[in-house]
Design an enzyme around this catalytic site. Structure first.
Site, short mmCIF file in Angstrom:
data_model
loop_
_atom_site.label_atom_id
_atom_site.label_comp_id
_atom_site.label_asym_id
_atom_site.label_seq_id
_atom_site.Cartn_x
_atom_site.Cartn_y
_atom_site.Cartn_z
N ARG A 1 -29.86 -25.74 14.68
CA ARG A 1 -28.85 -26.78 14.98
C ARG A 1 -29.55 -28.02 15.52
O ARG A 1 -29.15 -29.14 15.25
CB ARG A 1 -27.84 -26.24 16.00
CG ARG A 1 -26.99 -25.10 15.47
CD ARG A 1 -25.98 -24.63 16.49
NE ARG A 1 -25.18 -23.52 16.01
CZ ARG A 1 -25.51 -22.24 16.15
NH1 ARG A 1 -26.64 -21.90 16.75
NH2 ARG A 1 -24.72 -21.29 15.70
N ASN B 1 -22.70 -30.42 15.81
CA ASN B 1 -23.97 -29.85 16.29
C ASN B 1 -25.13 -30.84 16.27
O ASN B 1 -25.09 -31.78 15.48
CB ASN B 1 -24.32 -28.65 15.41
CG ASN B 1 -23.64 -27.39 15.90
OD1 ASN B 1 -23.63 -27.10 17.08
ND2 ASN B 1 -23.08 -26.63 14.98
N ILE C 1 -14.32 -28.33 8.75
CA ILE C 1 -13.71 -27.95 10.04
C ILE C 1 -12.49 -28.82 10.33
O ILE C 1 -11.41 -28.33 10.67
CB ILE C 1 -14.74 -28.03 11.19
CG1 ILE C 1 -15.87 -27.03 10.95
CG2 ILE C 1 -14.07 -27.78 12.54
CD1 ILE C 1 -16.98 -27.06 11.99
N GLY C 2 -12.65 -30.13 10.14
CA GLY C 2 -11.54 -31.06 10.42
C GLY C 2 -10.32 -30.72 9.58
O GLY C 2 -9.18 -30.77 10.07
N HIS D 1 -25.49 -23.59 22.89
CA HIS D 1 -25.02 -23.09 21.60
C HIS D 1 -26.19 -23.10 20.61
O HIS D 1 -26.21 -23.83 19.63
CB HIS D 1 -23.88 -23.98 21.09
CG HIS D 1 -23.28 -23.53 19.80
ND1 HIS D 1 -22.83 -22.25 19.58
CD2 HIS D 1 -23.03 -24.20 18.64
CE1 HIS D 1 -22.34 -22.16 18.35
NE2 HIS D 1 -22.46 -23.33 17.75
N GLY E 1 -13.57 -36.81 11.54
CA GLY E 1 -14.30 -35.97 10.58
C GLY E 1 -13.32 -35.07 9.85
O GLY E 1 -12.74 -34.17 10.46
N ASP F 1 -12.01 -40.17 8.49
CA ASP F 1 -13.29 -39.77 7.89
C ASP F 1 -13.78 -40.96 7.08
O ASP F 1 -13.01 -41.56 6.32
CB ASP F 1 -13.11 -38.53 7.00
CG ASP F 1 -14.45 -37.88 6.65
OD1 ASP F 1 -15.34 -38.58 6.13
OD2 ASP F 1 -14.60 -36.68 6.91
N GLY G 1 -13.95 -33.08 7.15
CA GLY G 1 -14.65 -32.15 6.24
C GLY G 1 -14.04 -30.77 6.37
O GLY G 1 -12.83 -30.61 6.58
N ARG H 1 -25.23 -27.45 9.09
CA ARG H 1 -26.45 -26.81 8.59
C ARG H 1 -26.21 -26.35 7.15
O ARG H 1 -25.09 -26.01 6.79
CB ARG H 1 -26.78 -25.59 9.46
CG ARG H 1 -27.25 -26.00 10.82
CD ARG H 1 -27.97 -24.88 11.50
NE ARG H 1 -27.06 -23.85 12.00
CZ ARG H 1 -27.48 -22.72 12.53
NH1 ARG H 1 -28.78 -22.45 12.60
NH2 ARG H 1 -26.63 -21.84 12.99
N1 APR Z 1 -16.96 -40.99 11.23
C1 APR Z 1 -16.05 -40.11 10.74
N2 APR Z 1 -16.38 -39.06 9.95
C2 APR Z 1 -17.66 -38.93 9.61
C3 APR Z 1 -18.68 -39.81 10.08
C4 APR Z 1 -18.27 -40.88 10.92
N3 APR Z 1 -19.17 -41.75 11.40
N4 APR Z 1 -19.86 -39.38 9.58
C5 APR Z 1 -19.62 -38.29 8.85
N5 APR Z 1 -18.29 -38.00 8.88
C6 APR Z 1 -17.59 -36.92 8.20
C7 APR Z 1 -18.18 -36.59 6.82
O1 APR Z 1 -17.77 -37.55 5.86
C8 APR Z 1 -17.63 -35.19 6.55
O2 APR Z 1 -16.44 -35.22 5.79
O3 APR Z 1 -17.72 -35.70 8.90
C9 APR Z 1 -17.34 -34.66 7.97
C10 APR Z 1 -18.11 -33.40 8.29
O4 APR Z 1 -17.60 -32.40 7.49
P1 APR Z 1 -18.50 -31.27 6.79
O5 APR Z 1 -19.68 -31.92 6.17
O6 APR Z 1 -17.60 -30.45 5.93
O7 APR Z 1 -19.02 -30.41 8.03
P2 APR Z 1 -18.21 -29.30 8.87
O8 APR Z 1 -18.52 -27.96 8.33
O9 APR Z 1 -16.81 -29.70 9.04
O10 APR Z 1 -19.01 -29.39 10.27
C11 APR Z 1 -18.94 -30.57 11.07
O11 APR Z 1 -19.41 -29.39 13.12
O12 APR Z 1 -20.00 -27.14 13.49
C12 APR Z 1 -20.47 -28.46 13.35
O13 APR Z 1 -22.69 -28.13 12.44
C13 APR Z 1 -21.38 -28.61 12.15
O14 APR Z 1 -22.19 -30.78 12.78
C14 APR Z 1 -21.32 -30.09 11.90
C15 APR Z 1 -19.86 -30.44 12.27
#
Ligand code: APR
Length: 317
Positions: free
Chosen positions: A95, A127, A13-14, A182, A9, A34, A11, A84
């Protein structure tokens, strides 16, 4: 020495996790996957890699749509999942309401961990935290010391921050722990909260602490409401980094983490946030602390919520 850390992932956080691993030189190489097109992970990693000469971090950073990129990682961080966000009607989902969509993603994540790095220590951030970790456990079936949910470090940081602000002292002087699930039932443990080793009640009156603890329970939603789209990401990423650093340097720090309980705290077979010793082997020991009667009741209530969501997970094949 950790040679490779995988992040699933890329996004919000990643992305911060990759930056921080590079900045702190926590491993020789990083693999970020991702699925988002055209190739978000590759783009993010190229951006960071092009900056590493400036920070003198001589490490390899590779991003891809293919899970191949996490092959042989010794630590894997799972951030894949929908966060969220404020709905059109202005309300904020819990969540738990992310469960259905994030479970599907989690199953793909688990299959690929098994495929590419089955020996990794897995830290999960997505989450609803406790339920996603429970699902990973069902799918991965790995030793319990190698599967850890990140939530308590973040919730405790929020508690520390609010206490420090109210007491007018450095955050470095505040010790605090938030246990349980959480979600809205998480338990800020007042009896463990200290400022320079002195009970927090000697600095702040009960009504102020009540308000702080309520704010801790709603802290995630507070950020979601203010940002409008997406949820907190820097503090969750730094929290995961704190756990990674503790494992990489075998620090044996005591941190609240979501781990499998097998009779500790009177709980059996569920993942719940409790203090643990983290080290090179992942979860090395679970610490059982004495809670006040009120805290114990709140903890038990939180465990009931965790159990309920875990039962929902069990129903999804
Ligand atoms: N494999 C890899 N990456 C994926 C997949 C998958 N099957 N499905 C979704 N993703 C990627 C999305 O493409 C996106 O870039 O996961 C990333 C999530 O990033 P954000 O939408 O920016 O979310 P983020 O704020 O990073 O939070 C991620 O952590 O704290 C929790 O509630 C939050 O569940 C959420 C997670």
């Amino acid at each position: 020495m950790i040679t490779k850390i995988g992040i699933i992932g890329g996004g919000n956080i990643g992305g911060v996790i990759v930056q921080e691993i590079a900045r702190r030189r926590l491993s020789r190489s990083i693999g970020l996957v991702d699925v988002k097109p055209p190739d978000v992970a590759r783009g993010k990693c190229l951006d960071i890699a092009e900056g590493i000469p400036i920070i003198n971090a001589d490490i390899t950073i590779e991003g891809s749509k293919s899970y191949e990129v996490i092959r042989d990682a010794q630590i894997v961080i799972n951030t894949a999942g929908v966060p969220r966000t404020v709905r059109a009607d202005g309300s904020i989902p819990t969540r738990e309401e992310l469960l259905a969509i994030n479970l599907q993603i989690t199953d793909m994540v688990a299959d690929n961990i098994l495929n590419y790095c089955p020996k990794a220590i897995v830290i999960s951030v997505a989450n609803p935290l406790d339920a996603i970790v429970f699902r990973l456990f069902q799918r991965l079936n790995i030793p319990k010391n190698r599967l850890i949910g990140m939530a308590g470090v973040l919730d405790s940081a929020r508690y520390r921050y609010f206490v420090a602000e109210a007491a007018g002292v450095s955050v470095e002087s505040v010790n605090a722990m938030v246990l349980g699930g959480h979600g809205d039932t998480m338990v800020p443990v007042r009896s463990c909260c200290q400022i320079a080793g002195i009970p927090v009640e000697e600095f702040l009156p009960a009504d102020v602490l009540d308000r702080i603890e309520e704010r801790v329970r709603n802290a995630g939603a507070e950020v979601v409401g203010l940002m409008g789209t997406g949820s907190a990401f820097v503090s969750p990423a730094w929290s995961a980094i704190e756990m990674i650093e503790t494992i990489v340097f075998d620090k044996k720090k005591i941190l609240p983490c979501c781990v499998l309980l097998e009779s500790e705290y009177g709980v059996n077979g569920y993942f719940v946030g409790v203090p643990v010793v983290l080290g090179a082997n992942g979860v090395e020991r679970i610490i059982e602390i004495r809670l006040t009667d009120t805290e114990k009741q709140a903890f038990d209530r939180s465990v009931e919520t965790v159990k309920k969501t875990a039962e929902d997970v069990k129903c999804v094949r």
